[in-house]
Design a protein around this motif. Structure first.
Motif, PDB file in Angstrom:
ATOM      1  N   TYR A  94     -21.568 -22.803 -22.930  1.00 41.08           N
ATOM      2  CA  TYR A  94     -22.706 -23.381 -23.629  1.00 41.08           C
ATOM      3  C   TYR A  94     -22.775 -24.882 -23.388  1.00 41.08           C
ATOM      4  O   TYR A  94     -21.758 -25.582 -23.454  1.00 41.08           O
ATOM      5  N   CYS A  95     -23.972 -25.354 -23.180  1.00 41.27           N
ATOM      6  CA  CYS A  95     -24.231 -26.783 -23.080  1.00 41.27           C
ATOM      7  C   CYS A  95     -24.578 -27.305 -24.472  1.00 41.27           C
ATOM      8  O   CYS A  95     -25.264 -26.629 -25.250  1.00 41.27           O
ATOM      9  N   ASN A  96     -24.127 -28.506 -24.764  1.00 33.79           N
ATOM     10  CA  ASN A  96     -24.362 -29.136 -26.056  1.00 33.79           C
ATOM     11  C   ASN A  96     -24.767 -30.589 -25.839  1.00 33.79           C
ATOM     12  O   ASN A  96     -24.214 -31.270 -24.983  1.00 33.79           O
ATOM     13  N   ALA A  97     -25.748 -31.030 -26.615  1.00 37.41           N
ATOM     14  CA  ALA A  97     -26.185 -32.422 -26.544  1.00 37.41           C
ATOM     15  C   ALA A  97     -26.235 -32.999 -27.949  1.00 37.41           C
ATOM     16  O   ALA A  97     -26.666 -32.330 -28.887  1.00 37.41           O
ATOM     17  N   ASP A  98     -25.808 -34.239 -28.064  1.00 36.34           N
ATOM     18  CA  ASP A  98     -25.658 -34.861 -29.369  1.00 36.34           C
ATOM     19  C   ASP A  98     -26.350 -36.230 -29.357  1.00 36.34           C
ATOM     20  O   ASP A  98     -26.049 -37.056 -28.490  1.00 36.34           O
ATOM     21  N   ASN A  99     -27.262 -36.451 -30.312  1.00 37.37           N
ATOM     22  CA  ASN A  99     -27.920 -37.757 -30.384  1.00 37.37           C
ATOM     23  C   ASN A  99     -27.411 -38.575 -31.562  1.00 37.37           C
ATOM     24  O   ASN A  99     -28.016 -39.564 -31.950  1.00 37.37           O
ATOM     25  N   GLY A 100     -26.308 -38.178 -32.124  1.00 39.07           N
ATOM     26  CA  GLY A 100     -25.719 -38.885 -33.246  1.00 39.07           C
ATOM     27  C   GLY A 100     -26.180 -38.381 -34.592  1.00 39.07           C
ATOM     28  O   GLY A 100     -25.541 -38.651 -35.616  1.00 39.07           O
ATOM     29  N   LEU A 101     -27.274 -37.651 -34.594  1.00 32.40           N
ATOM     30  CA  LEU A 101     -27.792 -37.090 -35.843  1.00 32.40           C
ATOM     31  C   LEU A 101     -27.799 -35.566 -35.797  1.00 32.40           C
ATOM     32  O   LEU A 101     -27.510 -34.907 -36.794  1.00 32.40           O
ATOM     33  N   THR A 102     -28.155 -35.047 -34.652  1.00 32.82           N
ATOM     34  CA  THR A 102     -28.313 -33.601 -34.496  1.00 32.82           C
ATOM     35  C   THR A 102     -27.601 -33.143 -33.235  1.00 32.82           C
ATOM     36  O   THR A 102     -27.579 -33.858 -32.231  1.00 32.82           O
ATOM     37  N   SER A 103     -27.049 -31.952 -33.317  1.00 30.56           N
ATOM     38  CA  SER A 103     -26.382 -31.336 -32.179  1.00 30.56           C
ATOM     39  C   SER A 103     -27.232 -30.166 -31.710  1.00 30.56           C
ATOM     40  O   SER A 103     -27.652 -29.328 -32.508  1.00 30.56           O
ATOM     41  N   TYR A 104     -27.511 -30.123 -30.421  1.00 32.13           N
ATOM     42  CA  TYR A 104     -28.360 -29.087 -29.845  1.00 32.13           C
ATOM     43  C   TYR A 104     -27.540 -28.209 -28.901  1.00 32.13           C
ATOM     44  O   TYR A 104     -26.597 -28.680 -28.261  1.00 32.13           O
ATOM     45  N   TRP A 105     -27.960 -26.956 -28.823  1.00 29.22           N
ATOM     46  CA  TRP A 105     -27.240 -25.981 -28.005  1.00 29.22           C
ATOM     47  C   TRP A 105     -28.178 -25.258 -27.057  1.00 29.22           C
ATOM     48  O   TRP A 105     -29.326 -24.963 -27.401  1.00 29.22           O
ATOM     49  N   GLY A 106     -27.637 -24.930 -25.887  1.00 28.68           N
ATOM     50  CA  GLY A 106     -28.357 -24.052 -24.995  1.00 28.68           C
ATOM     51  C   GLY A 106     -28.049 -22.607 -25.333  1.00 28.68           C
ATOM     52  O   GLY A 106     -27.284 -22.312 -26.253  1.00 28.68           O
ATOM     53  N   GLN A 107     -28.640 -21.700 -24.552  1.00 28.29           N
ATOM     54  CA  GLN A 107     -28.467 -20.270 -24.809  1.00 28.29           C
ATOM     55  C   GLN A 107     -27.173 -19.728 -24.216  1.00 28.29           C
ATOM     56  O   GLN A 107     -26.739 -18.633 -24.583  1.00 28.29           O
ATOM     57  N   GLY A 108     -26.577 -20.469 -23.312  1.00 28.15           N
ATOM     58  CA  GLY A 108     -25.326 -20.021 -22.727  1.00 28.15           C
ATOM     59  C   GLY A 108     -25.510 -19.337 -21.386  1.00 28.15           C
ATOM     60  O   GLY A 108     -26.570 -18.770 -21.101  1.00 28.15           O
ATOM     61  N   THR A 109     -24.475 -19.414 -20.568  1.00 24.83           N
ATOM     62  CA  THR A 109     -24.468 -18.741 -19.280  1.00 24.83           C
ATOM     63  C   THR A 109     -23.097 -18.075 -19.096  1.00 24.83           C
ATOM     64  O   THR A 109     -22.059 -18.678 -19.383  1.00 24.83           O
ATOM     65  N   GLN A 110     -23.124 -16.829 -18.664  1.00 22.71           N
ATOM     66  CA  GLN A 110     -21.893 -16.053 -18.572  1.00 22.71           C
ATOM     67  C   GLN A 110     -21.141 -16.388 -17.285  1.00 22.71           C
ATOM     68  O   GLN A 110     -21.729 -16.418 -16.195  1.00 22.71           O
ATOM     69  N   VAL A 111     -19.849 -16.627 -17.438  1.00 21.27           N
ATOM     70  CA  VAL A 111     -18.948 -16.798 -16.303  1.00 21.27           C
ATOM     71  C   VAL A 111     -17.896 -15.706 -16.393  1.00 21.27           C
ATOM     72  O   VAL A 111     -17.209 -15.573 -17.411  1.00 21.27           O
ATOM     73  N   THR A 112     -17.798 -14.917 -15.342  1.00 21.23           N
ATOM     74  CA  THR A 112     -16.821 -13.825 -15.310  1.00 21.23           C
ATOM     75  C   THR A 112     -15.942 -13.999 -14.082  1.00 21.23           C
ATOM     76  O   THR A 112     -16.451 -14.041 -12.958  1.00 21.23           O
ATOM     77  N   VAL A 113     -14.641 -14.101 -14.312  1.00 18.76           N
ATOM     78  CA  VAL A 113     -13.678 -14.269 -13.231  1.00 18.76           C
ATOM     79  C   VAL A 113     -12.858 -12.991 -13.117  1.00 18.76           C
ATOM     80  O   VAL A 113     -12.277 -12.533 -14.104  1.00 18.76           O
ATOM     81  N   PHE A 114     -12.833 -12.395 -11.930  1.00 14.01           N
ATOM     82  CA  PHE A 114     -12.067 -11.176 -11.729  1.00 14.01           C
ATOM     83  C   PHE A 114     -10.925 -11.449 -10.752  1.00 14.01           C
ATOM     84  O   PHE A 114     -11.031 -12.291  -9.866  1.00 14.01           O
ATOM     85  N   SER A 115      -9.865 -10.714 -10.954  1.00 14.33           N
ATOM     86  CA  SER A 115      -8.679 -10.910 -10.107  1.00 14.33           C
ATOM     87  C   SER A 115      -8.581  -9.827  -9.045  1.00 14.33           C
ATOM     88  O   SER A 115      -9.336  -8.861  -9.082  1.00 14.33           O
TER      89      SER A 115
END
Length: 115
Positions: A94-115
């Protein structure tokens, strides 16, 4: 309001690399810190990396030396270059941005690592 849109997630073999991007739009002039978090099912969201407008960096111990966070202030974009990926890096990022008053979030992106 600030909108954050992540991209770049996917499926990758252990040892491989991915580059995540997060583009901010809206009321972005006061954004100071931008961060990447990650979360796996049943666990709390954890901070992966952080970068301030002036380039102050913070990394989780688990990703130091493997992940690099960078920022393009002109394009209001933050990147996370992930190298030497491990199975345990599998998560929604998830990406997060902060302007000192409010914290904002993105929807997220899936990362899958397989061995």
């Amino acid at each position: 309001q600030v909108q954050l849109v992540e991209s770049g997630g996917g499926l990758v073999q252990a040892g491989g690399s991915l580059r995540l991007s997060c583009v901010a739009s809206g009321s972005i002039s006061n954004i100071n810190v931008m961060r990447w978090y990650r979360q796996t099912q049943g666990k709390q969201r954890e901070l992966v990396a952080s970068i301030s407008r002036h380039g102050w960096l913070i990394y989780a111990d688990s990703v130091k030396g493997r992940f690099t966070i960078t920022r393009d202030n002109a394009k209001s974009t933050v990147f996370l270059q992930m190298n030497s990926l491990k199975f345990e890096d599998t998560a929604i990022y998830y990406c997060n941005a902060d302007n000192g008053l409010t914290s904002y979030w993105g929807q997220g992106t899936q990362v899958t690592v397989f061995s």
